[in-house]
Design a protein around this motif. Structure first.
Motif, PDB file in Angstrom:
ATOM      1  N   PRO A 167      30.252  37.863 -14.445  1.00 37.27           N
ATOM      2  CA  PRO A 167      29.291  36.633 -14.816  1.00 37.27           C
ATOM      3  C   PRO A 167      28.738  35.310 -14.279  1.00 37.27           C
ATOM      4  O   PRO A 167      28.664  34.923 -14.949  1.00 37.27           O
ATOM      5  CB  PRO A 167      30.516  36.625 -17.132  1.00 37.27           C
ATOM      6  N   SER A 168      29.976  35.567 -13.558  1.00 37.87           N
ATOM      7  CA  SER A 168      29.316  34.290 -12.629  1.00 37.87           C
ATOM      8  C   SER A 168      28.811  33.806 -11.512  1.00 37.87           C
ATOM      9  O   SER A 168      28.557  32.930 -10.838  1.00 37.87           O
ATOM     10  CB  SER A 168      31.300  33.753 -11.824  1.00 37.87           C
ATOM     11  N   GLU A 169      28.440  35.723 -11.273  1.00 31.33           N
ATOM     12  CA  GLU A 169      27.240  34.741 -10.038  1.00 31.33           C
ATOM     13  C   GLU A 169      25.706  35.610 -11.306  1.00 31.33           C
ATOM     14  O   GLU A 169      25.837  36.202 -11.796  1.00 31.33           O
ATOM     15  CB  GLU A 169      27.426  36.511  -9.628  1.00 31.33           C
ATOM     16  N   SER A 170      24.610  35.220  -9.621  1.00 32.99           N
ATOM     17  CA  SER A 170      23.311  35.291 -10.497  1.00 32.99           C
ATOM     18  C   SER A 170      23.505  36.571 -10.195  1.00 32.99           C
ATOM     19  O   SER A 170      23.438  37.299  -8.837  1.00 32.99           O
ATOM     20  CB  SER A 170      22.396  34.283  -9.306  1.00 32.99           C
ATOM     21  N   ARG A 171      22.005  37.028 -10.586  1.00 38.82           N
ATOM     22  CA  ARG A 171      21.491  38.693 -10.166  1.00 38.82           C
ATOM     23  C   ARG A 171      20.989  38.458  -8.522  1.00 38.82           C
ATOM     24  O   ARG A 171      21.233  39.694  -8.418  1.00 38.82           O
ATOM     25  CB  ARG A 171      20.196  39.082 -11.239  1.00 38.82           C
ATOM     26  N   ILE A 172      19.849  37.641  -7.858  1.00 40.18           N
ATOM     27  CA  ILE A 172      19.988  38.210  -6.852  1.00 40.18           C
ATOM     28  C   ILE A 172      21.273  37.014  -6.140  1.00 40.18           C
ATOM     29  O   ILE A 172      21.333  38.396  -5.508  1.00 40.18           O
ATOM     30  CB  ILE A 172      18.631  36.738  -6.650  1.00 40.18           C
ATOM     31  N   GLY A 173      21.846  36.941  -6.210  1.00 43.28           N
ATOM     32  CA  GLY A 173      22.847  37.139  -5.384  1.00 43.28           C
ATOM     33  C   GLY A 173      23.964  38.246  -4.889  1.00 43.28           C
ATOM     34  O   GLY A 173      24.243  38.855  -4.059  1.00 43.28           O
ATOM     35  N   TYR A 174      23.697  38.938  -6.726  1.00 49.54           N
ATOM     36  CA  TYR A 174      24.446  39.874  -6.345  1.00 49.54           C
ATOM     37  C   TYR A 174      23.656  41.040  -5.554  1.00 49.54           C
ATOM     38  O   TYR A 174      24.267  41.452  -4.773  1.00 49.54           O
ATOM     39  CB  TYR A 174      24.274  40.501  -7.985  1.00 49.54           C
ATOM     40  N   LEU A 175      22.323  40.726  -5.684  1.00 45.37           N
ATOM     41  CA  LEU A 175      20.906  41.932  -4.978  1.00 45.37           C
ATOM     42  C   LEU A 175      22.201  41.790  -3.118  1.00 45.37           C
ATOM     43  O   LEU A 175      22.492  42.581  -2.193  1.00 45.37           O
ATOM     44  CB  LEU A 175      20.521  41.619  -5.826  1.00 45.37           C
ATOM     45  N   LEU A 176      22.084  40.389  -2.793  1.00 43.14           N
ATOM     46  CA  LEU A 176      21.800  40.396  -1.723  1.00 43.14           C
ATOM     47  C   LEU A 176      23.170  39.997  -1.296  1.00 43.14           C
ATOM     48  O   LEU A 176      23.396  40.577  -0.116  1.00 43.14           O
ATOM     49  CB  LEU A 176      22.074  38.423  -1.382  1.00 43.14           C
ATOM     50  N   ASP A 194      14.006  44.793 -11.339  1.00 43.45           N
ATOM     51  CA  ASP A 194      14.564  43.357 -10.690  1.00 43.45           C
ATOM     52  C   ASP A 194      13.132  43.085 -10.040  1.00 43.45           C
ATOM     53  O   ASP A 194      12.093  42.710  -8.994  1.00 43.45           O
ATOM     54  CB  ASP A 194      15.660  43.631  -9.267  1.00 43.45           C
ATOM     55  N   ASN A 195      11.619  43.507 -11.128  1.00 44.13           N
ATOM     56  CA  ASN A 195      10.168  43.618 -10.819  1.00 44.13           C
ATOM     57  C   ASN A 195      10.305  42.059 -10.325  1.00 44.13           C
ATOM     58  O   ASN A 195       9.630  41.490  -9.975  1.00 44.13           O
ATOM     59  CB  ASN A 195       9.613  43.818 -11.884  1.00 44.13           C
ATOM     60  N   ASP A 196      11.039  41.318 -11.004  1.00 44.71           N
ATOM     61  CA  ASP A 196      10.887  39.600 -10.480  1.00 44.71           C
ATOM     62  C   ASP A 196      11.588  39.269  -9.426  1.00 44.71           C
ATOM     63  O   ASP A 196      11.196  37.669  -9.391  1.00 44.71           O
ATOM     64  CB  ASP A 196      11.026  39.021 -11.827  1.00 44.71           C
ATOM     65  N   LEU A 197      12.433  39.695  -8.303  1.00 42.68           N
ATOM     66  CA  LEU A 197      13.025  39.338  -7.577  1.00 42.68           C
ATOM     67  C   LEU A 197      12.607  39.383  -6.174  1.00 42.68           C
ATOM     68  O   LEU A 197      12.838  39.688  -5.350  1.00 42.68           O
ATOM     69  CB  LEU A 197      14.567  39.910  -8.091  1.00 42.68           C
TER      70      LEU A 197
END
Length: 464
Positions: free
Chosen positions: A17-26, A233-236
């Motif tokens: 919950p505290s992490e963005s999707r892009i941060g998670y993927l990175l 994650d099409n937008d990332l």
């Protein structure tokens, strides 16, 4: 449950919950590229690979090197998608360095088997974008044909200046998609890239608009692709294959999926140079009918023959006479065929979605083909009802031809072209026998009074 577990392993799960999707993927990608693992003795992936090479564990070293290449490329794509071109370039270069390590390792262990590190598409794209020389990994020859050839490899082979696109290989790939039951939308995606590479769009604006629509449509597909193919994650992320094609064809400007000048997701493209360096084409040979039967039996070959013929169809005065069905009509064809009882015939359905059959000409006869969306007597339904109600045509036989001759309306003698819904073959049946399909077809001869499919029949029809 299994799908959710695989999703987590591939990074498709939900971030904390505290992490963005892009941060998670990175974070996931960085762990795969350079994270140190206690179970490996504190080594990162590169260190583990060197240890496996030193210990002679060729299988694991090769597998991990291939995975390392893909992870570096994926990480580059994430940074590219965020507009951080410097970091994207760094990890593209790292993907190339890892590939070059594989090439060097093969000098020691020998060529790879076909199934090892089978897809070099990512690193080939990286080399093209960075203007670097690409060296293929040496491979052992295949003992049998590749059942699952890659359409990307065919396109990437045509990225060099003046290197043609080999349509023989492309059509072999399309044939493989039918044999292996690929989803139609996947084939359509591949065909988009081919069209972009050889210049089948009116201009750069039309090309980019078509790509944007394609990319956004992928986000709604329920499909288990490889990671970072654009279904999740099409937008990332970035469509790197399209970026490579844009560079190959000479397009310049700023677009979400261009290198090195990218834009945020859902932004307006900016074109500064129209594409004009399209790949030439090595045309595939036109399918040839059997010298024995005069028929092209394979439905895919028959369809290619039809497409080739109709691309330049002319009327009796030599004027172009296109048979292409209007887009707004195509969605109605399946229902019309189903109403006739003509089902489980995808090749015929796709042919009739593509073309108006009453516009498909032939010099062979005064008859013309019926169209599923024709009106009144000009349709399959109209002629079938007429011959059935007035002259005893069996309900399982569909009239696929029509006539403007008064004698055929008043008293249709002799043979008539029909499709038997039982086996979906086309027959020329005699009026005296067409009340009984078994009797009317019992002595049928291929290419004379029977054709193995509707598509095969139409190929024979247009051959002239």
């Amino acid at each position: 449950m299994i799908r959710r577990l695989i999703g987590k392993l591939l990074g498709r799960g939900d971030p904390p919950p505290s992490e963005s999707r892009i941060g998670y993927l990175l974070e996931i990608c960085h762990d795969r590229v350079e994270g140190k693992v206690e179970a490996w003795g504190g080594l990162d992936k590169a260190g583990l690979i060197e240890r496996q090479i030193a210990e002679g564990d060729a299988r694991m070293a090769t597998m991990n090197l291939g995975g390392h290449v893909r992870s570096c490329f994926a990480l580059a794509g994430l940074y590219w998608g965020q507009g951080d071109i410097a970091k994207a370039r760094h990890y593209l270069e790292k993907a190339l360095e890892r590939h070059e390590r594989m090439v060097a390792y093969c000098d020691i262990r020998g060529p790879l088997w076909p199934s090892e590190y089978s897809d070099e598409s990512d690193v080939r794209i990286a080399a093209h974008l960075l203007d670097r020389t690409f060296v293929r990994v040496p491979r052992r020859p295949r003992d049998e044909p590749d059942r699952y050839p890659s359409f990307k490899a065919i396109l990437l082979d045509a990225l060099g200046d003046d290197v043609p696109l080999d349509m023989v290989r492309w059509q072999d790939w399309e044939d493989s998609t039918v044999r292996n039951r690929w989803p139609k939308f996947q084939v359509g995606e591949a065909q988009f890239y081919r069209r972009a590479l050889i210049g089948e769009f009116a201009d750069g604006a039309a090309l980019l608009a078509a790509h944007e629509a394609l990319w956004k449509s992928k986000a709604g597909k329920t499909f288990e692709p490889g990671w970072f193919d654009g279904y999740d994650d099409n937008d990332l992320i970035i469509d790197a294959l399209f970026a490579a094609i844009l560079k190959r064809i000479g397009w310049e400007g700023r677009y979400r999926h261009s290198w090195p000048h990218t834009l945020p997701y859902d932004s307006t493209p900016e074109t500064t140079r129209e594409p004009d360096r399209f790949a030439p084409v090595i045309a595939a040979p036109i399918p040839i009918a059997s010298t024995v039967t005069g028929v092209i039996a394979d439905p895919q070959d028959a369809r290619r023959f039809i497409d080739h013929h109709l691309a330049s169809q002319c009327d009796d005065e030599g004027n172009a006479f296109p048979a292409t069905r209007p887009e707004k009509q195509r969605s109605k064809v399946a229902a019309a065929m189903k109403e006739l009882g003509w089902t489980r015939d995808p090749a015929a359905l796709e042919l009739m979605r593509a073309y108006r059959m009453d516009y498909v000409l032939t010099p062979r006869t005064h008859l013309s083909l019926c169209d599923p969306l024709g009106r009144g007597a000009d349709s399959f339904k109209g002629w079938t009802q007429y011959l059935s109600e007035d002259f005893g045509l069996h309900p399982e036989l569909l009239a696929i031809a029509q006539s403007e001759e008064p004698s055929d309306y008043m008293d249709p003698q002799g043979l008539w072209y029909v499709l038997w819904t039982k086996d979906r073959k086309v027959y020329a049946v005699d009026r005296d026998e067409w009340h009984d399909p078994a009797l009317a077809t019992q002595n049928a001869r291929t290419g004379h009074t029977v054709w193995p499919s509707y598509v095969s029949f139409v190929a024979w029809w247009v051959a002239g």
